[in-house]
Design a protein around this motif. Structure first.
Motif, mmCIF file in Angstrom:
data_model
loop_
_atom_site.group_PDB
_atom_site.id
_atom_site.type_symbol
_atom_site.label_atom_id
_atom_site.label_comp_id
_atom_site.label_asym_id
_atom_site.label_seq_id
_atom_site.Cartn_x
_atom_site.Cartn_y
_atom_site.Cartn_z
ATOM 1 N N MET A 1 0.976 -1.037 -0.089
ATOM 2 C CA MET A 1 0.081 0.116 -0.050
ATOM 3 C C MET A 1 0.960 1.236 0.087
ATOM 4 N N SER A 2 0.678 2.303 -0.885
ATOM 5 C CA SER A 2 1.337 3.482 -1.074
ATOM 6 C C SER A 2 0.840 4.314 -0.275
ATOM 7 N N VAL A 3 1.390 5.054 0.600
ATOM 8 C CA VAL A 3 0.907 6.008 1.462
ATOM 9 C C VAL A 3 1.669 7.313 1.360
ATOM 10 N N ALA A 4 1.154 8.530 1.291
ATOM 11 C CA ALA A 4 1.928 9.897 1.338
ATOM 12 C C ALA A 4 2.608 10.332 2.630
ATOM 13 N N GLY A 5 3.809 10.570 2.092
ATOM 14 C CA GLY A 5 4.871 11.296 3.466
ATOM 15 C C GLY A 5 6.199 10.619 3.604
ATOM 16 N N LEU A 6 6.827 10.848 4.415
ATOM 17 C CA LEU A 6 8.336 10.542 4.640
ATOM 18 C C LEU A 6 8.461 9.416 5.717
ATOM 19 N N CYS A 7 9.300 8.646 5.448
ATOM 20 C CA CYS A 7 9.630 7.445 6.558
ATOM 21 C C CYS A 7 9.818 8.005 7.773
ATOM 22 N N GLU A 8 9.131 7.618 8.943
ATOM 23 C CA GLU A 8 9.532 8.332 10.150
ATOM 24 C C GLU A 8 10.620 7.859 10.810
ATOM 25 N N LEU A 9 11.300 6.787 10.138
ATOM 26 C CA LEU A 9 12.636 6.588 10.682
ATOM 27 C C LEU A 9 13.893 6.933 10.124
ATOM 28 N N CYS A 10 13.586 7.278 8.598
ATOM 29 C CA CYS A 10 15.113 7.636 7.983
ATOM 30 C C CYS A 10 14.440 8.897 7.014
ATOM 31 N N GLU A 11 13.400 9.321 7.086
ATOM 32 C CA GLU A 11 12.614 10.792 6.235
ATOM 33 C C GLU A 11 13.082 10.494 4.838
ATOM 34 N N ARG A 12 12.978 9.186 4.171
ATOM 35 C CA ARG A 12 13.049 8.964 2.837
ATOM 36 C C ARG A 12 11.826 9.152 2.170
ATOM 37 N N PRO A 13 11.524 9.838 0.917
ATOM 38 C CA PRO A 13 9.951 9.905 0.534
ATOM 39 C C PRO A 13 9.196 8.777 0.027
ATOM 40 N N ASP A 14 9.560 7.870 -0.049
ATOM 41 C CA ASP A 14 9.157 6.772 -0.840
ATOM 42 C C ASP A 14 8.577 5.824 0.389
ATOM 43 N N VAL A 15 7.448 6.276 0.925
ATOM 44 C CA VAL A 15 6.916 5.395 2.213
ATOM 45 C C VAL A 15 5.760 4.351 1.567
ATOM 46 N N ASP A 16 5.927 3.282 1.884
ATOM 47 C CA ASP A 16 4.966 2.218 1.181
ATOM 48 C C ASP A 16 4.177 1.302 2.290
ATOM 49 N N HIS A 17 4.582 1.639 3.714
ATOM 50 C CA HIS A 17 3.882 0.787 4.590
ATOM 51 C C HIS A 17 3.569 1.520 5.922
#
Length: 66
Positions: A1-17
Motif C-alpha cells: 500500500m502506498s501512502v503519502a509522507g516521509l519514512c518516520e525512521l529515515c525520512e526517505r520520501p518513498d513510504v510504502d507501509h
C-alpha cells in the motif's frame, strides 16, 4: 500500500507501509513483511524465530500466579 509522507525512521520520501503496532509510516528498508511491523517494533517485540522455545525455559518462567 502506498501512502503519502516521509519514512518516520529515515525520512526517505518513498513510504510504502504503515506499522500495524505503532502506526509509523515506513519505507521498505524499515519494514518487516513477516511481522507486519516496522523494524523498531519488531526489535521491541521480538520475532517468533528470535524467541527462546518454551521447552528450553526453566520451570515456572512461563506461568503467572496471581
Amino acid at each position: 500500500m502506498s501512502v503519502a509522507g516521509l519514512c518516520e525512521l529515515c525520512e526517505r520520501p518513498d513510504v510504502d507501509h504503515t506499522c500495524d503496532r505503532c502506526g509509523r509510516l515506513v519505507c521498505d528498508r524499515h519494514w518487516d513483511d513477516d511481522t507486519g511491523m516496522c523494524v523498531e517494533c519488531g526489535s521491541e517485540v521480538g520475532r517468533p524465530s528470535d524467541r527462546v522455545p518454551s521447552e528450553d525455559m526453566p520451570d515456572g518462567v512461563d506461568t503467572y500466579r496471581f
